[in-house]
Every structure is written in C-alpha cells, then in structure tokens.
Design a protein around this motif. Structure first.
Motif, PDB file in Angstrom:
ATOM      1  N   ILE A 155      -2.730   0.807  12.000  1.00 35.01           N
ATOM      2  CA  ILE A 155      -2.319  -0.364  11.657  1.00 35.01           C
ATOM      3  C   ILE A 155      -3.425  -1.332  11.163  1.00 35.01           C
ATOM      4  N   GLN A 156      -3.029  -1.855   9.730  1.00 34.75           N
ATOM      5  CA  GLN A 156      -4.273  -2.519   9.403  1.00 34.75           C
ATOM      6  C   GLN A 156      -3.800  -4.023   9.186  1.00 34.75           C
ATOM      7  N   PHE A 157      -4.309  -5.076   9.874  1.00 39.04           N
ATOM      8  CA  PHE A 157      -4.017  -6.268   9.617  1.00 39.04           C
ATOM      9  C   PHE A 157      -4.373  -7.215   8.041  1.00 39.04           C
ATOM     10  N   VAL A 158      -3.751  -7.483   7.459  1.00 39.18           N
ATOM     11  CA  VAL A 158      -3.701  -7.799   6.156  1.00 39.18           C
ATOM     12  C   VAL A 158      -3.632  -9.185   5.785  1.00 39.18           C
ATOM     13  N   GLU A 159      -4.121  -9.984   4.959  1.00 42.06           N
ATOM     14  CA  GLU A 159      -3.636 -11.496   4.630  1.00 42.06           C
ATOM     15  C   GLU A 159      -2.449 -11.508   3.702  1.00 42.06           C
ATOM     16  N   GLY A 160      -2.338 -10.353   3.004  1.00 41.86           N
ATOM     17  CA  GLY A 160      -1.238 -10.326   1.862  1.00 41.86           C
ATOM     18  C   GLY A 160      -1.037  -8.944   1.381  1.00 41.86           C
ATOM     19  N   LEU A 161       0.095  -8.663   0.747  1.00 42.94           N
ATOM     20  CA  LEU A 161       0.144  -7.089   0.153  1.00 42.94           C
ATOM     21  C   LEU A 161       0.064  -7.385  -1.311  1.00 42.94           C
ATOM     22  N   PRO A 162      -0.211  -6.192  -1.932  1.00 46.49           N
ATOM     23  CA  PRO A 162      -0.422  -6.230  -3.455  1.00 46.49           C
ATOM     24  C   PRO A 162       0.956  -6.179  -4.163  1.00 46.49           C
ATOM     25  N   LYS A 163       1.468  -7.277  -4.635  1.00 47.09           N
ATOM     26  CA  LYS A 163       3.031  -7.495  -5.004  1.00 47.09           C
ATOM     27  C   LYS A 163       2.849  -7.646  -6.820  1.00 47.09           C
ATOM     28  N   THR A 164       3.850  -7.060  -7.241  1.00 48.70           N
ATOM     29  CA  THR A 164       4.107  -7.361  -8.583  1.00 48.70           C
ATOM     30  C   THR A 164       4.637  -9.007  -8.840  1.00 48.70           C
ATOM     31  N   ARG A 165       4.493  -9.592 -10.058  1.00 48.21           N
ATOM     32  CA  ARG A 165       4.983 -10.820 -10.342  1.00 48.21           C
ATOM     33  C   ARG A 165       6.517 -11.091  -9.644  1.00 48.21           C
ATOM     34  N   SER A 166       7.166  -9.906 -10.026  1.00 46.37           N
ATOM     35  CA  SER A 166       8.626  -9.917  -9.544  1.00 46.37           C
ATOM     36  C   SER A 166       8.821  -9.709  -7.926  1.00 46.37           C
ATOM     37  N   GLY A 167       7.624  -9.701  -7.217  1.00 42.58           N
ATOM     38  CA  GLY A 167       7.759  -9.555  -5.770  1.00 42.58           C
ATOM     39  C   GLY A 167       7.771  -8.159  -5.294  1.00 42.58           C
ATOM     40  N   LYS A 168       7.659  -7.167  -6.110  1.00 38.38           N
ATOM     41  CA  LYS A 168       7.719  -5.895  -5.586  1.00 38.38           C
ATOM     42  C   LYS A 168       6.450  -5.110  -5.102  1.00 38.38           C
ATOM     43  N   ILE A 169       6.287  -4.639  -3.922  1.00 30.50           N
ATOM     44  CA  ILE A 169       5.066  -4.195  -3.364  1.00 30.50           C
ATOM     45  C   ILE A 169       4.579  -2.815  -4.171  1.00 30.50           C
ATOM     46  N   MET A 170       3.316  -3.050  -4.544  1.00 30.86           N
ATOM     47  CA  MET A 170       3.035  -1.735  -5.243  1.00 30.86           C
ATOM     48  C   MET A 170       2.197  -0.724  -4.097  1.00 30.86           C
ATOM     49  N   ARG A 171       3.202   0.238  -3.759  1.00 34.17           N
ATOM     50  CA  ARG A 171       2.989   1.101  -2.648  1.00 34.17           C
ATOM     51  C   ARG A 171       1.672   2.130  -3.100  1.00 34.17           C
TER      52      ARG A 171
END
Ligand code: WTA
Length: 638
Positions: A588-604
């Motif tokens: 489990i890694q705690f992060v401040e944010g997730l990498p998202k595209t401008r449309s809000g999709k998580i870049m898995r």
C-alpha cells in the motif's frame, strides 16, 4: 480409459478430430454426446449466437448429469473407488467412496435437500471446507435440479451476502468449521453474519466436521446428521432440459461486482467429460488428483464433474501444500499412488522455494502426467516441475481456460500434442481461437500476438451472467461482435502453439484467483480515511501477480509513520471484511494524488510501471492534469 467413449490417442486422431469439429461441428458434437445417458435425445445440436450471446447446445434433450456421473457407472464400476478424501491433518483418517457408496450418499443428501424444501430451479449456496460432503452436496443439488453456487470458503461475510442475494438462494449449506493447514475458519459463524443481510434464505444445513460448537438458529438451521437419519438411500434424478442451469459461479471482471457465470446441463457435461478424457489421458485404474478447491471452476470441472463423468478415481485434498511440511503434496502422491496430478503454478513456485529434500524423500514413481492451470507458468517453474516432480518422464499439460469457458480450451493432450515450456499449446477440438488487433480484425499467420478471442461456440461456453444477460453480452460478446472475447492477450508462436500472455483488462490474477481492480478499490474506498484509491497488479515471485494499492488519505490522516501504519492496518481490515483475506494488498503506498488525464481518467499504465519498478520509461506524461504527481509517486514507491 476403456469405455464406451472413444478418446484421441494419436496426433493424427487429434488432427482429424479437430478438422471435423470445425467443418461439421454439429455432427462432431452429436457423435461425442451419443454414449451418455439421455432420457431423451436432442432435436438440435447447436444454436450459435456470438452476437447476442444466446448459445444453446443439445436443445430438446432431457437428462440428469448425476445419472451420468454415478448411476451409469454402477453396473461396471460399482465397486471402483470414485472419491478418495485426504484430510488436512495426515494423522487423521482418510475416507474412500466407491461409485456405489457415492451414489448412495448423493441420494441421501438429495433427499435431505428435498425434505428441507429445495425444489428444481432453486438456488443453493455452499460455503464449506474441502470435505466429501461438499462434493456430495454439489451432486445432490444437481440430482434434484437445484442450481448450486459454491462460494470459496475464504470469502468474507459481505462477499457471501452479495453472492447469496444476487443468486436469491433459498438454502445455504455449510459446516461447523474449516481447517486449512494451521489456519482455522469458523465458517458457520461467517455464514451467520452474512445471512443477517440475506432475506431470501429460509434454511441452513450444517455438516458437522470438527465438532466445534456453533449457534443454531431456531427454525432456520438444521444439522445434516440429524436430517439424514430418516431418509431413503435412493432418490430419483430430476429430469432436466439440456439448457436448464446447472450452476452459478461468481467471478471477477474488470468492472463492478463479481458476476454469476451460468453453466447449463448438457453442454457443460459433454465439455467437462470430453476435455478431461482427452487432455489427461487417465487410464481405468489410475488415481487422479486435482488440487484445486471446489470453490473455483477448476474444482468443479476437474475435481468433480470431469473425473466422475469419465468413471475415474478422483482424489480430494482438504489441506494446503505446505502443511505440516512442504513435502505434503509429494507424500500424498506416494501414499495414494497418484498417476495424474493437476495443480497451479503458484503451488509449484511456493514449493520450489523449499529444500529439495522435501521432494527427494518421496519416490513419485506413480506419476505419469502433470498439469498446470490458472495462470501462466513461468519457464523456471515449468522446468522444476518437469525435472523434480515428473523426473523428466511426465508431460506437462499447461491448460488455458476460464470460469466462463467451462473447461479446458488450449492445452497439450498428454503424450499426444506438443508440451513446450510456457506455451499452452494447441486448441482442443471445437475451439477456434483467433488473435485480434485493436480494431477487431483477425491477425493471420504465426509469430504474431493480439487479443485472444474465440470465433465459434463450444459446448461449455458461458450461457449468461445470472439475472443480467446484458452484462454477459457486453463483457464477452459485445467487445468484438461475433467473437467470444477472453480478456487475455496471447501469441501464436512460429510453431503455431499458443502462449498466453495474461489479462489485457483490469483483472489481476493473484495465485490463480481473479480480482477486478475496481472491486478492490471499492473495498478500500469503504474505509473512512480514504479519499480515493487505484489498484494495479505487479509481478510477484510466488503469486504470479501481487496487489499494489495507491491510496489518497483524508487531510492529515497519514502524515507520519505511525498514523500511516494505523491506516494501513485499517485498510487491510476493510478489504478482509469486504472481500476476504485472499484479496489483501501486498503493498500500500500513500500518495497525494493519482496520475489523471484532463478528463479525469486514471492512467493505470503509469501506476503499473511504478509498481513494477520500471520507472525509467514512463511514456508520455504531458497529457496529465498534474504531471508532477508522477515524480512524487516514483519517490514514494514501496
Ligand atoms: C488465466 C481458471 C495462462 C487467464 C481456469 C484466464 C491462464 C484466467 C491459464 C481465468 C494458463 C488460466 N496459462 N493463463 N494455463 N489458465 N489462466 O476464471 O488470464 O479463475 O483468463 O479460470 O486465468 O481464470 P479463472
């Protein structure tokens, strides 16, 4: 096995069968089905529909699958061993049933079900240890035409409730307790907790196994040993239509809650028997052992139905490979003279890690054929299995298939078609695999890779997802219309053999158990301190894939090590409650944010690379809403 069912014995026979199955599937599958016990034969062999997903086999036929598993063998194999049960603790008693005895036990259990109000078409959920009564209860359901839905006894109360409610089950079968290695699970208590949220359930049948005290709810719960006192030893088999549902098995997909994969009676029966017989090449006096739990599809088709349909002796093991020592599997093989052994790459990898003397202590002389299932088997594990267990003389059948396919689709036929490390091999007769590109066009030739799809229905094809056909249609038939879509990527090597490369959707395969990333994220998000999460799979030495979770906490909740530890423990607790221990994240890694595209999709894709530790080339991240977050995630990597 010298029976009325012919089996493929040479490469030429395989090629001939394959050709016939493609050129004239109806005649081919009519011939294969002929020797079974039918109350009435079919009017139509196949109605194919890979657009809407309404595929039907042997319509018009009437039968009961247990007459084919049991009654049919009584005259020739009545005294032959059908089921050998090896307990968790090697010092306790093994149990053996001949075909005649198993028939009687199934009839008695079927009568108990009847007496408890179970009728044809009712759904019955089973949450049980790997004890003979589980096998017996499953067959008893089939005997009276009830639809069984086995829930692996490692899922949590919430997961049970979801499945019971989705299936609208009226009766649940369980036991007082379960032991798996040194672990103990109070299964009845877990069921009790689940059933607080399951209004459809009227009765619970409890099998006494460990003698543990349990609470019996008045008017709902009964002991099996009380109920079975008064019942007859025979029970007429219910006459079923070919397409009546036989079972529901819940499995994870890339979206939403697990779905109930539905298999029906005649097609599943023919497919289970045909694939078992031809892949494993079991001989009449063999002992066959599939180490899977009946809670998964492998246990359904290759511990129970396939072997019994073929009249084989099937071994059922309650325990785990490492208890009481990492030599346990090999001890069981010598003890029972197992000839054909079918297990998972995870089990092999976990045993490889131990001292080889655990293997060398046993002769393993009886073994003739080895099998692997559930996940890709890496070359190192393949060679270890081949050299140390098979002593170089046993072919390995690396069987690729899915809950949805009912039985094996691509595999070597033992000693007949090629068995090559890390390749599943050739398709079985009736299976027409294709590799598709992004646009859904078939990629021709060899030495190519693409999305694995199947272009004609086979008898074991999924019929629907319970209560929601639209979901089945969208998941399997709508992705590339006219094809069954597997969710796997594959290569067709230069020699024409298939190599399975793993899932191309958001499904993670942990120790051969399927989880949707969304399913685990939903569970994590139930935790109060969590704002958002993203889960990906990453390569794991033993489990094949591990679960890596990125979690954003509420402001201030995870600012220091102590609070992070605390939140981590609480997230794990939430997952264990929502799904079960088997879905616990490895990291489990705690992060401040997730990498998202401008449309809000998580870049898995990026999260997967970071989890793998491959951070040198993360690809184009300029389209991200906040490209800087990636660097922070890389820095905090576990
Ligand atoms: C994977 C288990 C590589 C695959 C029978 C598939 C495999 C998923 C193999 C189905 C194999 C199964 N080689 N991958 N021999 N067998 N898989 O529904 O990704 O639990 O889609 O069925 O397991 O898992 P399921």
């Amino acid at each position: 096995m010298p029976t009325d069912h012919p089996r493929i014995r040479t490469t030429e026979e395989y090629q001939y069968a394959y050709r016939r199955s493609v050129e004239n599937p109806e005649q081919f599958w009519a011939d294969v089905a002929e020797p079974f016990t039918w109350r009435r034969k079919w009017d139509t062999v196949l109605t194919a529909d890979l657009v809407e997903g309404h595929n039907k086999w042997y319509e018009g036929a009437k039968l009961n699958i247990t007459e084919n598993c049991l009654d049919r063998h009584l005259s020739t194999r009545g005294n032959k061993l059908a089921l050998i049960w090896e307990p968790n603790d090697p010092k306790t008693r093994q149990i053996r049933y001949t075909y005649r005895e198993l028939h009687q036990e199934v009839c008695r259990f079927a009568n108990v079900l009847h007496n408890n109000g179970v009728e044809k078409g009712d759904r019955v959920c089973l949450y049980m240890p790997m004890i003979p009564q589980l096998a017996i209860a499953v067959l008893a359901c089939a005997r009276i035409g009830a639809v069984h839905s086995v829930i692996f006894a490692g899922f949590s109360a919430n997961a049970i409730a979801d499945r019971v409610n989705d299936a609208q089950a009226t009766v649940v079968i369980t036991a007082d307790g379960l032991e798996r290695g040194a672990k103990q699970i109070p299964v009845k208590r877990v069921v009790d907790e689940a059933l607080e949220h399951c209004p459809s359930v009227r009765g619970v049948i409890v099998v006494e196994h460990l003698g543990w005290p349990v609470h019996m709810k008045d008017g709902r719960d009964v002991w099996y040993h009380d109920e079975v006192q008064e019942v007859e030893k025979t029970c007429p088999a219910e006459e079923m239509d070919a397409e009546d549902p036989l079972f529901i098995l819940y499995t994870s997909g890339s979206t939403g809650k697990p779905k109930g994969v539905v298999h029906t009676t005649a097609g599943y029966m023919v497919w289970a028997d045909y694939t078992f017989r031809n892949v494993f090449q079991v001989e009449e006096n063999d002992v066959y052992w599939c180490s899977a739990d009946i809670g998964w599809v492998t246990g359904h088709t290759y511990l129970l139905y396939g072997p019994l349909l073929s009249g084989a002796t099937t071994l059922m093991f309650e325990g785990v490979p490492t208890y009481p020592s990492p030599g346990r599997y090999w001890e069981v093989i010598d003890k029972h003279g197992v000839n054909v052994f079918y297990t998972s790459p995870t089990a092999i990898r976990s045993l490889m890690a131990h001292d080889i003397n655990h293997v060398l202590a046993y002769s393993l002389d009886s073994l003739r054929v080895l099998g692997s299932v559930g996940e890709p088997i890496n070359e190192e594990a393949w060679h270890w299995y081949h050299t140390h267990i098979g002593k170089g003389r046993c072919p390995i059948v690396d069987t690729w298939w899915q809950t949805e396919t009912g039985g094996i689709m691509i595999s070597a036929l033992a000693n007949i078609t090629p068995s090559v490390p890390a390749r599943a091999g050739l398709p079985l007769p009736g299976v027409q695999p294709v590799l598709l590109n992004q646009e859904g066009q078939e990629i021709e030739g060899n030495d190519v890779e693409g999305y694995l799809a199947i272009k004609a229905p086979w008898p074991g094809i999924i019929r629907t997802t319970y209560g929601d056909h639209e979901r089945a249609k969208q998941t399997y038939f709508g992705v590339y219309s006219g094809y069954y879509f597997t969710g796997d990527g594959a290569r067709r090597e230069a020699d024409g053999l298939y190599r399975i490369q793993g899932r191309v959707d958001d499904v993670i395969n942990v120790s051969g158990h399927r989880f949707g990333t969304a399913e685990i994220e939903n569970a994590i998000n139930q935790n109060n301190t969590v704002v958002e999460s993203a889960v990906v799979g990453y390569p794991h030495d033993v489990k094949g894939q591990g679960i890596y979770a990125y979690v954003i906490c509420r402001d201030g909740a995870c600012d220091d090590d102590i609070s992070r530890k605390h939140v981590e423990a609480s997230i794990i607790e939430t997952i264990v409650a929502e799904i079960g221990r088997i879905a616990k994240p490895d990291k489990i890694q705690f992060v401040e944010g997730l990498p998202k595209t401008r449309s809000g999709k998580i870049m898995r894709r990026i999260l997967r690379k970071v989890a793998e530790g491959d951070t040198s080339n993360l690809g184009d991240i300029t389209t991200l809403l906040d490209p800087e977050i990636v660097e922070k995630i890389v820095e905090g990597r576990k």
